[in-house]
Design a protein around this motif. Structure first.
Motif, PDB file in Angstrom:
ATOM      1  N   ALA A  99      -8.595  -0.567  21.664  1.00  8.45           N
ATOM      2  CA  ALA A  99      -7.627  -1.319  21.698  1.00  8.45           C
ATOM      3  C   ALA A  99      -6.319  -1.367  20.691  1.00  8.45           C
ATOM      4  O   ALA A  99      -5.571  -1.511  20.872  1.00  8.45           O
ATOM      5  CB  ALA A  99      -7.719  -2.222  22.939  1.00  8.45           C
ATOM      6  N   LEU A 100      -7.275  -2.107  19.702  1.00  4.11           N
ATOM      7  CA  LEU A 100      -6.300  -2.743  18.547  1.00  4.11           C
ATOM      8  C   LEU A 100      -5.585  -0.746  17.909  1.00  4.11           C
ATOM      9  O   LEU A 100      -4.848  -1.487  16.968  1.00  4.11           O
ATOM     10  CB  LEU A 100      -7.565  -2.811  17.700  1.00  4.11           C
ATOM     11  N   TYR A 101      -6.319   0.209  18.277  1.00  3.64           N
ATOM     12  CA  TYR A 101      -5.694   1.272  17.728  1.00  3.64           C
ATOM     13  C   TYR A 101      -4.831   1.758  18.697  1.00  3.64           C
ATOM     14  O   TYR A 101      -4.316   3.853  18.574  1.00  3.64           O
ATOM     15  CB  TYR A 101      -6.428   2.199  17.149  1.00  3.64           C
ATOM     16  N   LYS A 102      -4.175   1.725  19.955  1.00  2.00           N
ATOM     17  CA  LYS A 102      -3.666   1.945  20.971  1.00  2.00           C
ATOM     18  C   LYS A 102      -2.224   2.807  20.016  1.00  2.00           C
ATOM     19  O   LYS A 102      -1.395   2.014  19.721  1.00  2.00           O
ATOM     20  CB  LYS A 102      -3.186   1.536  22.111  1.00  2.00           C
ATOM     21  N   GLY A 103      -1.552   4.062  20.407  1.00  2.00           N
ATOM     22  CA  GLY A 103      -0.736   4.790  20.018  1.00  2.00           C
ATOM     23  C   GLY A 103      -0.564   4.835  18.474  1.00  2.00           C
ATOM     24  O   GLY A 103       0.582   4.845  17.779  1.00  2.00           O
ATOM     25  N   TRP A 104      -1.994   4.496  17.980  1.00  2.00           N
ATOM     26  CA  TRP A 104      -2.226   5.173  16.493  1.00  2.00           C
ATOM     27  C   TRP A 104      -1.359   6.820  16.747  1.00  2.00           C
ATOM     28  O   TRP A 104      -0.982   6.667  15.341  1.00  2.00           O
ATOM     29  CB  TRP A 104      -3.750   5.178  16.148  1.00  2.00           C
ATOM     30  N   LEU A 105      -2.047   7.986  17.161  1.00  2.00           N
ATOM     31  CA  LEU A 105      -2.296   8.821  16.756  1.00  2.00           C
ATOM     32  C   LEU A 105       0.168   9.663  16.708  1.00  2.00           C
ATOM     33  O   LEU A 105       0.566   9.541  15.953  1.00  2.00           O
ATOM     34  CB  LEU A 105      -2.454  10.176  18.027  1.00  2.00           C
ATOM     35  N   PRO A 106       0.748   8.568  17.868  1.00  2.00           N
ATOM     36  CA  PRO A 106       2.252   8.447  17.472  1.00  2.00           C
ATOM     37  C   PRO A 106       2.294   8.399  16.076  1.00  2.00           C
ATOM     38  O   PRO A 106       3.965   8.554  15.179  1.00  2.00           O
ATOM     39  CB  PRO A 106       2.673   8.314  19.180  1.00  2.00           C
ATOM     40  N   SER A 107       1.713   7.153  15.510  1.00  2.00           N
ATOM     41  CA  SER A 107       2.152   6.301  14.744  1.00  2.00           C
ATOM     42  C   SER A 107       2.237   7.352  13.089  1.00  2.00           C
ATOM     43  O   SER A 107       3.023   7.146  12.752  1.00  2.00           O
ATOM     44  CB  SER A 107       1.558   4.854  14.868  1.00  2.00           C
ATOM     45  N   VAL A 108       0.505   8.277  13.436  1.00  2.00           N
ATOM     46  CA  VAL A 108       0.655   8.617  12.462  1.00  2.00           C
ATOM     47  C   VAL A 108       1.224   9.749  12.587  1.00  2.00           C
ATOM     48  O   VAL A 108       2.108   9.947  10.980  1.00  2.00           O
ATOM     49  CB  VAL A 108      -0.967   9.174  12.222  1.00  2.00           C
ATOM     50  N   VAL A 113       0.793  -1.116  -0.020  1.00  2.00           N
ATOM     51  CA  VAL A 113       0.047  -0.019  -0.039  1.00  2.00           C
ATOM     52  C   VAL A 113       0.992   1.258   0.009  1.00  2.00           C
ATOM     53  O   VAL A 113       0.803   2.561  -0.617  1.00  2.00           O
ATOM     54  CB  VAL A 113      -1.117  -0.298   1.162  1.00  2.00           C
ATOM     55  N   LYS A 114       1.883   1.236   0.858  1.00  2.00           N
ATOM     56  CA  LYS A 114       2.752   2.837   0.341  1.00  2.00           C
ATOM     57  C   LYS A 114       3.645   2.772  -0.314  1.00  2.00           C
ATOM     58  O   LYS A 114       3.445   3.921  -1.147  1.00  2.00           O
ATOM     59  CB  LYS A 114       3.892   2.198   1.885  1.00  2.00           C
ATOM     60  N   PHE A 115       4.128   1.798  -0.891  1.00  2.00           N
ATOM     61  CA  PHE A 115       4.664   2.493  -2.369  1.00  2.00           C
ATOM     62  C   PHE A 115       3.893   2.484  -3.688  1.00  2.00           C
ATOM     63  O   PHE A 115       4.140   3.323  -4.353  1.00  2.00           O
ATOM     64  CB  PHE A 115       5.153   1.654  -3.334  1.00  2.00           C
ATOM     65  N   PHE A 116       2.100   2.102  -3.445  1.00  2.00           N
ATOM     66  CA  PHE A 116       1.784   2.327  -4.463  1.00  2.00           C
ATOM     67  C   PHE A 116       0.636   3.447  -3.802  1.00  2.00           C
ATOM     68  O   PHE A 116       0.713   3.905  -4.507  1.00  2.00           O
ATOM     69  CB  PHE A 116       0.409   1.003  -4.248  1.00  2.00           C
ATOM     70  N   ALA A 139       1.922   8.943   1.316  1.00  2.00           N
ATOM     71  CA  ALA A 139       1.847   7.083   1.776  1.00  2.00           C
ATOM     72  C   ALA A 139       1.898   6.580   2.483  1.00  2.00           C
ATOM     73  O   ALA A 139       0.745   5.479   3.515  1.00  2.00           O
ATOM     74  CB  ALA A 139       3.190   6.766   1.040  1.00  2.00           C
ATOM     75  N   GLY A 140       2.864   7.150   3.900  1.00  2.00           N
ATOM     76  CA  GLY A 140       2.639   6.507   5.572  1.00  2.00           C
ATOM     77  C   GLY A 140       1.514   6.778   6.253  1.00  2.00           C
ATOM     78  O   GLY A 140       1.606   6.235   6.593  1.00  2.00           O
ATOM     79  N   ILE A 141       0.843   7.623   5.995  1.00  2.00           N
ATOM     80  CA  ILE A 141      -0.273   7.626   7.160  1.00  2.00           C
ATOM     81  C   ILE A 141      -1.549   6.771   6.583  1.00  2.00           C
ATOM     82  O   ILE A 141      -2.405   5.978   7.329  1.00  2.00           O
ATOM     83  CB  ILE A 141      -1.146   9.381   6.408  1.00  2.00           C
ATOM     84  N   ILE A 142      -1.724   6.339   5.403  1.00  2.00           N
ATOM     85  CA  ILE A 142      -2.541   5.688   4.244  1.00  2.00           C
ATOM     86  C   ILE A 142      -2.719   4.406   5.157  1.00  2.00           C
ATOM     87  O   ILE A 142      -3.392   3.049   5.541  1.00  2.00           O
ATOM     88  CB  ILE A 142      -2.722   5.958   3.101  1.00  2.00           C
ATOM     89  N   ALA A 143      -1.206   3.842   4.307  1.00  2.00           N
ATOM     90  CA  ALA A 143      -0.266   2.564   4.630  1.00  2.00           C
ATOM     91  C   ALA A 143      -0.709   1.769   6.354  1.00  2.00           C
ATOM     92  O   ALA A 143      -0.720   1.001   6.964  1.00  2.00           O
ATOM     93  CB  ALA A 143       1.414   2.732   4.282  1.00  2.00           C
ATOM     94  N   MET A 144      -0.063   2.803   7.122  1.00  2.00           N
ATOM     95  CA  MET A 144       0.116   2.733   8.664  1.00  2.00           C
ATOM     96  C   MET A 144      -1.125   2.415   9.108  1.00  2.00           C
ATOM     97  O   MET A 144      -2.065   1.904  10.110  1.00  2.00           O
ATOM     98  CB  MET A 144       0.611   4.137   9.283  1.00  2.00           C
ATOM     99  N   SER A 145      -2.344   3.834   8.917  1.00  2.00           N
ATOM    100  CA  SER A 145      -3.795   3.392   9.153  1.00  2.00           C
ATOM    101  C   SER A 145      -4.331   2.499   8.902  1.00  2.00           C
ATOM    102  O   SER A 145      -4.902   1.509   9.551  1.00  2.00           O
ATOM    103  CB  SER A 145      -4.303   4.470   8.712  1.00  2.00           C
ATOM    104  N   ALA A 146      -3.695   1.816   7.695  1.00  2.00           N
ATOM    105  CA  ALA A 146      -4.400   0.884   6.900  1.00  2.00           C
ATOM    106  C   ALA A 146      -4.331  -1.098   7.502  1.00  2.00           C
ATOM    107  O   ALA A 146      -4.908  -1.946   7.910  1.00  2.00           O
ATOM    108  CB  ALA A 146      -4.378   0.443   5.619  1.00  2.00           C
ATOM    109  N   THR A 147      -2.984  -0.898   7.683  1.00  2.00           N
ATOM    110  CA  THR A 147      -2.613  -1.825   8.543  1.00  2.00           C
ATOM    111  C   THR A 147      -2.165  -2.021  10.473  1.00  2.00           C
ATOM    112  O   THR A 147      -0.949  -2.660  10.529  1.00  2.00           O
ATOM    113  CB  THR A 147      -0.945  -2.204   7.557  1.00  2.00           C
ATOM    114  N   TYR A 148      -2.906  -0.748  10.971  1.00  2.00           N
ATOM    115  CA  TYR A 148      -2.574  -0.629  12.290  1.00  2.00           C
ATOM    116  C   TYR A 148      -2.489  -2.027  13.761  1.00  2.00           C
ATOM    117  O   TYR A 148      -1.797  -2.163  13.960  1.00  2.00           O
ATOM    118  CB  TYR A 148      -2.416   0.592  12.538  1.00  2.00           C
ATOM    119  N   PRO A 149      -3.407  -2.222  13.534  1.00  2.00           N
ATOM    120  CA  PRO A 149      -4.379  -3.431  14.780  1.00  2.00           C
ATOM    121  C   PRO A 149      -3.079  -4.570  14.325  1.00  2.00           C
ATOM    122  O   PRO A 149      -2.346  -5.062  15.188  1.00  2.00           O
ATOM    123  CB  PRO A 149      -5.726  -3.938  13.703  1.00  2.00           C
ATOM    124  N   MET A 150      -2.440  -4.893  13.005  1.00  2.00           N
ATOM    125  CA  MET A 150      -1.456  -6.169  12.870  1.00  2.00           C
ATOM    126  C   MET A 150       0.156  -5.858  13.214  1.00  2.00           C
ATOM    127  O   MET A 150       0.330  -6.683  13.888  1.00  2.00           O
ATOM    128  CB  MET A 150      -1.432  -6.304  11.607  1.00  2.00           C
TER     129      MET A 150
END
Length: 330
Positions: A177-186, A91-94, A130-141
């Motif tokens: 809980a699956l998105y804990k830490g999402w904000l600093p990640s983004v 997702v990131k590269f595309f 690209a980073g925001i899209i890819a991170m948000s799409a796969t963050y629970p993993m």
């Protein structure tokens, strides 16, 4: 086959998209597996408490993991990591390719910019998107990967795998809980991925255009070694800027895990409790000093330099093999 008016048919576009996604996924899987032991050590260094030090540096940390957990311990969490990074990288590269086209199109619509090309700043913006899209799409993993990586044989809670971890966190801690830490990640992914793409592409452009270091005038393609060097420089710049946010993200992901205290802080220590990103920053610096924001930086630097370089070069090589016409530089 293109139609008479030069427009490629939908099947051709779909095939090109699929090939780009495959190339990105392969690049992510290869690059992360190559540095999996360092990735695990980095996370263990990030979350360990200073009162219960087990991992004290790169060499000692790797030796300790090998001694206590063996070969499998070196790659613990890599299956989950690849399950996350393969779609994330695809997702990131595309997304970067599409964001670059979109941003350049908008920029060229401005008066006087009709012939403009991508600049480092425009690439930074495309990389951030690209980073925001890819991170948000796969963050629970990424969230459950962190927990799987941290747990040891002595951990009271034993997640059996990706889906068991996802379902357990969802059931016991709720979907949020699956998105804990999402904000600093983004926030962290904006300079990290943005700088990765911007530095890599800008360095390549400069080398091709300026022909330094004895490059021949007719050289229009860089060697694999030169591209690896560009990727290494990009990874070093990006991870140094964004690393503190990665530490905070990882610590926030442990909040709510009732067995985190025994894994992270040691038996008898208080559990991790953060009310948010700012609180996590404050408590980390207050109790452990500013240097705690760079815990695990050395193994991370050793990991990131080859990982980013391998990812970029693998991506371009796979696209060449698959016959994809568009390169990220185009």
């Amino acid at each position: 086959m293109a139609s008479d008016d030069g427009v490629k048919p939908p099947t051709h576009e779909l095939l090109s998209i699929c090939k780009s996604l495959v190339a990105g996924g392969v690049a992510g899987g290869v690059s992360r597996t190559a540095v999996a032991p360092l990735e695990r050590l980095k996370i263990l260094l990030q979350v360990q408490n200073r009162q219960d030090i087990k991992y004290n540096g790169t060499i000692q940390g790797l030796k300790y993991i090998w001694k206590t957990e063996g070969f499998r311990g070196m790659f613990k969490g890599n299956g989950t990591n690849c399950a996350r990074i393969v779609p994330n990288s695809a997702v990131k590269f595309f997304s970067y390719e599409q964001a670059s086209l979109g941003i350049l199109w908008l920029y060229q619509r401005q008066p006087g910019n009709e012939e403009a090309q991508l600049t480092p700043i425009l690439r930074l913006g495309a990389g951030a998107c690209a980073g925001i899209i890819a991170m948000s799409a796969t963050y629970p993993m990424d969230m459950v990967r962190g927990r799987l990586t941290v747990q040891t044989e002595a951990s009271p809670r034993q997640y059996r795998g990706i889906f068991h971890a996802l379902s357990t966190v969802f059931r016991e801690e709720g979907p949020r809980a699956l998105y804990k830490g999402w904000l600093p990640s983004v926030i962290g992914v904006i300079p990290y991925v943005g700088l990765n793409f911007s530095v890599y592409e800008s360095l390549k452009d400069w080398l091709i255009r300026s022909k330094p270091f004895g490059m021949k005038a007719q050289d229009s393609e860089l060697s694999v070694t030169t591209r690896l060097a560009c990727g290494a420089a990009a990874g070093t710049v990006g991870q140094t800027v964004a690393y503190p946010l990665d530490v905070i993200r990882r610590r926030m992901q442990m909040v709510g895990w009732k067995d985190a205290a025994s894994v992270v802080a040691g038996e008898g220590k208080s559990k991790l409790e953060y009310t948010g990103m700012v609180d996590a920053f404050r408590k980390t610096v207050q109790h452990e000093g500013f240097g705690a924001l760079y815990k695990g930086l050395v193994p991370n630097s050793v990991k990131v330099v080859p990982s980013i370089a391998i990812a970029f070069v693998t991506y371009e090589m796979v696209k060449d093999i698959l016959g994809v016409e568009m390169r990220i530089s185009d």
